[in-house]
Motif scaffolding. Structure first.
Motif, mmCIF file in Angstrom:
data_model
loop_
_atom_site.group_PDB
_atom_site.id
_atom_site.type_symbol
_atom_site.label_atom_id
_atom_site.label_comp_id
_atom_site.label_asym_id
_atom_site.label_seq_id
_atom_site.Cartn_x
_atom_site.Cartn_y
_atom_site.Cartn_z
ATOM 1 N N UNK A 96 41.624 -1.584 0.155
ATOM 2 C CA UNK A 96 43.078 -1.561 0.251
ATOM 3 C C UNK A 96 43.684 -2.940 0.401
ATOM 4 N N UNK A 97 44.859 -3.123 -0.175
ATOM 5 C CA UNK A 97 45.560 -4.400 -0.060
ATOM 6 C C UNK A 97 46.888 -4.257 0.687
ATOM 7 N N UNK A 98 47.750 -3.344 0.239
ATOM 8 C CA UNK A 98 49.011 -3.132 0.950
ATOM 9 C C UNK A 98 48.760 -2.623 2.366
ATOM 10 N N UNK A 99 47.815 -1.724 2.485
ATOM 11 C CA UNK A 99 47.357 -1.220 3.780
ATOM 12 C C UNK A 99 45.841 -1.173 3.734
ATOM 13 N N UNK A 100 45.221 -1.152 4.898
ATOM 14 C CA UNK A 100 43.757 -1.188 4.964
ATOM 15 C C UNK A 100 43.175 0.200 5.191
ATOM 16 N N UNK A 107 49.674 -5.211 10.400
ATOM 17 C CA UNK A 107 50.222 -5.590 11.703
ATOM 18 C C UNK A 107 49.373 -5.037 12.846
ATOM 19 N N UNK A 108 48.827 -3.828 12.639
ATOM 20 C CA UNK A 108 47.951 -3.238 13.661
ATOM 21 C C UNK A 108 46.691 -4.060 13.848
ATOM 22 N N UNK A 143 36.319 -8.713 -1.547
ATOM 23 C CA UNK A 143 37.020 -8.192 -0.367
ATOM 24 C C UNK A 143 37.146 -9.277 0.702
ATOM 25 N N UNK A 144 36.065 -10.014 0.929
ATOM 26 C CA UNK A 144 36.099 -11.087 1.916
ATOM 27 C C UNK A 144 37.127 -12.148 1.527
ATOM 28 N N UNK A 145 37.156 -12.515 0.253
ATOM 29 C CA UNK A 145 38.105 -13.524 -0.210
ATOM 30 C C UNK A 145 39.541 -13.042 -0.043
ATOM 31 N N UNK A 146 39.778 -11.762 -0.317
ATOM 32 C CA UNK A 146 41.117 -11.202 -0.123
ATOM 33 C C UNK A 146 41.543 -11.327 1.331
ATOM 34 N N UNK A 147 40.641 -10.989 2.244
ATOM 35 C CA UNK A 147 40.962 -11.062 3.670
ATOM 36 C C UNK A 147 41.228 -12.503 4.101
ATOM 37 N N UNK A 148 40.419 -13.435 3.619
ATOM 38 C CA UNK A 148 40.607 -14.846 3.968
ATOM 39 C C UNK A 148 41.937 -15.385 3.452
ATOM 40 N N UNK A 149 42.376 -14.876 2.304
ATOM 41 C CA UNK A 149 43.615 -15.364 1.687
ATOM 42 C C UNK A 149 44.851 -14.591 2.131
ATOM 43 N N UNK A 150 44.654 -13.521 2.878
ATOM 44 C CA UNK A 150 45.779 -12.693 3.311
ATOM 45 C C UNK A 150 46.583 -13.449 4.368
ATOM 46 N N UNK A 151 47.799 -13.813 4.026
ATOM 47 C CA UNK A 151 48.624 -14.631 4.920
ATOM 48 C C UNK A 151 48.897 -13.936 6.245
ATOM 49 N N UNK A 183 46.912 -12.365 8.041
ATOM 50 C CA UNK A 183 45.748 -12.328 8.927
ATOM 51 C C UNK A 183 45.312 -13.692 9.449
ATOM 52 N N UNK A 184 46.070 -14.735 9.162
ATOM 53 C CA UNK A 184 45.595 -16.086 9.466
ATOM 54 C C UNK A 184 45.425 -16.374 10.949
ATOM 55 N N UNK A 185 46.057 -15.582 11.819
ATOM 56 C CA UNK A 185 45.916 -15.807 13.264
ATOM 57 C C UNK A 185 44.754 -15.017 13.870
ATOM 58 N N UNK A 186 44.116 -14.180 13.064
ATOM 59 C CA UNK A 186 43.036 -13.317 13.565
ATOM 60 C C UNK A 186 41.758 -14.129 13.780
ATOM 61 N N UNK A 187 41.106 -13.923 14.916
ATOM 62 C CA UNK A 187 39.897 -14.690 15.265
ATOM 63 C C UNK A 187 38.813 -14.566 14.205
ATOM 64 N N UNK A 188 38.579 -13.346 13.697
ATOM 65 C CA UNK A 188 37.518 -13.141 12.704
ATOM 66 C C UNK A 188 37.787 -13.936 11.437
ATOM 67 N N UNK A 189 39.052 -14.091 11.069
ATOM 68 C CA UNK A 189 39.411 -14.867 9.881
ATOM 69 C C UNK A 189 39.248 -16.353 10.156
ATOM 70 N N UNK A 190 39.732 -16.808 11.305
ATOM 71 C CA UNK A 190 39.618 -18.234 11.643
ATOM 72 C C UNK A 190 38.160 -18.681 11.729
ATOM 73 N N UNK A 191 37.306 -17.808 12.248
ATOM 74 C CA UNK A 191 35.890 -18.147 12.409
ATOM 75 C C UNK A 191 35.019 -17.633 11.267
#
Length: 315
Positions: free
Chosen positions: A204-208, A243-244, A266-274, A276-284
């Protein structure tokens, strides 16, 4: 347990010592909120989806099957799994029709809600039973038709146990369950008390698309020493807003690998999802990938627990 080991296990189980009495028919088993009665062991069975098909094969039931469905339309099959399926036809790449089952003289359909069956759809226990086709429902999927507690690995064990009774192969089921329980116990023996916050991403992209507390990922994450960030959501496989996810700030993201979109994509989508940039899993960049067959109820759940535990806590 690898798929390759299944064939060896199935052969060994044929000479396993007796643990349980033979099934006495007629047999009645609980399936979600129904009771299903079998006058004899099914002889023309069909399993839907790769996880349920793998369960049937692991119990040595290939000779009682006329085919399977719902695999090649979505999932890739390993060479080991393909060798186990050799000689067993796929009756439908995605969803079988009532006519497909009738034409194959099917007397037993092993499927689940959202795993081949939908409420109000053409394929349900209520539509198939009058046609002489008994349905056994995947325990985890019962959340779609009844109120039930959070998913646990006992859901998978329950299905194996019931299949053992239905087909009169209880000894095989008992042996397989014991082996799975031992593998999980070995993983859990030295798990640290600290539980990382975990988000499972299916698609999913619009929602997960993800899992609440009623889906098998809840059981896998918990058994591996993590905390599903959606463990308070009374849903099985479900969709949530980004947001959740941001609000609950997962430290690890588990990606389910299947379908046309690869795990890398899928991983690349999550990394590029604006969003999610504050999420710890994305930052690390903490990602763990498990295949669909491990994320859904089945014998490979033990492999998922092993992989997740290593990813959560290290070797």
């Amino acid at each position: 347990m690898t798929v390759r080991s299944l064939l060896c296990l199935a052969l060994l189980l044929g000479s396993a010592p007796a643990f349980a009495e033979a099934t006495k028919y007629p047999l009645t088993v609980q399936s979600c909120n129904r009771e299903v009665t079998f006058k004899q062991a099914p002889k023309h069975a069909v399993s839907h989806d790769i996880n349920m098909t793998q369960m049937m094969l692991a119990l040595g039931l290939k000779s009682s099957m006329v085919g399977y469905s719902g695999v090649s339309g979505w999932k890739s099959v390993t060479p080991d799994m393909q060798s186990l399926l050799d000689g067993l036809p796929e009756l439908a790449a995605k969803y079988p029709s009532v006519e497909t089952l009738l034409n194959a003289n099917v007397d037993f359909f092993f499927a689940g809600w959202d795993y081949g069956m939908r409420v109000g759809g053409d394929l349900t226990p209520q539509t198939l039973q009058p046609l002489g086709i008994n349905v056994y429902e995947l325990t985890e999927s019962c959340a779609f038709v009844m109120k039930r507690p959070a998913a646990t690995l006992e859901d998978t064990y329950n299905d194996l146990r019931n299949l053992g009774k239905i087909f009169d192969v209880q000894d095989r089921a008992i042996t397989l369950i014991a082996e799975m329980q031992a593998q999980v116990a070995a993983v859990r023996k030295d798990l640290p008390a600290d539980k990382p916050r975990v988000f499972l991403y299916d698609s999913g992209e619009d929602r997960a698309m993800t899992s609440g507390r009623l889906g098998m990922p809840q059981a896998l994450i918990d058994a591996a020493g993590g905390q599903n960030i959606l463990d308070d959501v009374e849903a099985s496989w479900t969709r949530v807003n980004w947001e959740n996810v941001v609000e609950r700030n997962p430290q690890v993201i588990v990606i389910v690998d299947y379908g046309e979109v690869t795990a890398e994509q899928k991983e690349q989508f999550l990394l590029n999802n604006k969003a999610l940039q504050s999420v710890d899993a994305i930052k690390n960049q903490r990602f763990i990938v498990i295949p669909y067959v491990q994320a859904t109820p089945g014998i490979d759940n033990v492999l998922a627990v092993e992989t997740l535990a290593k990813g959560f806590h290290g070797e």
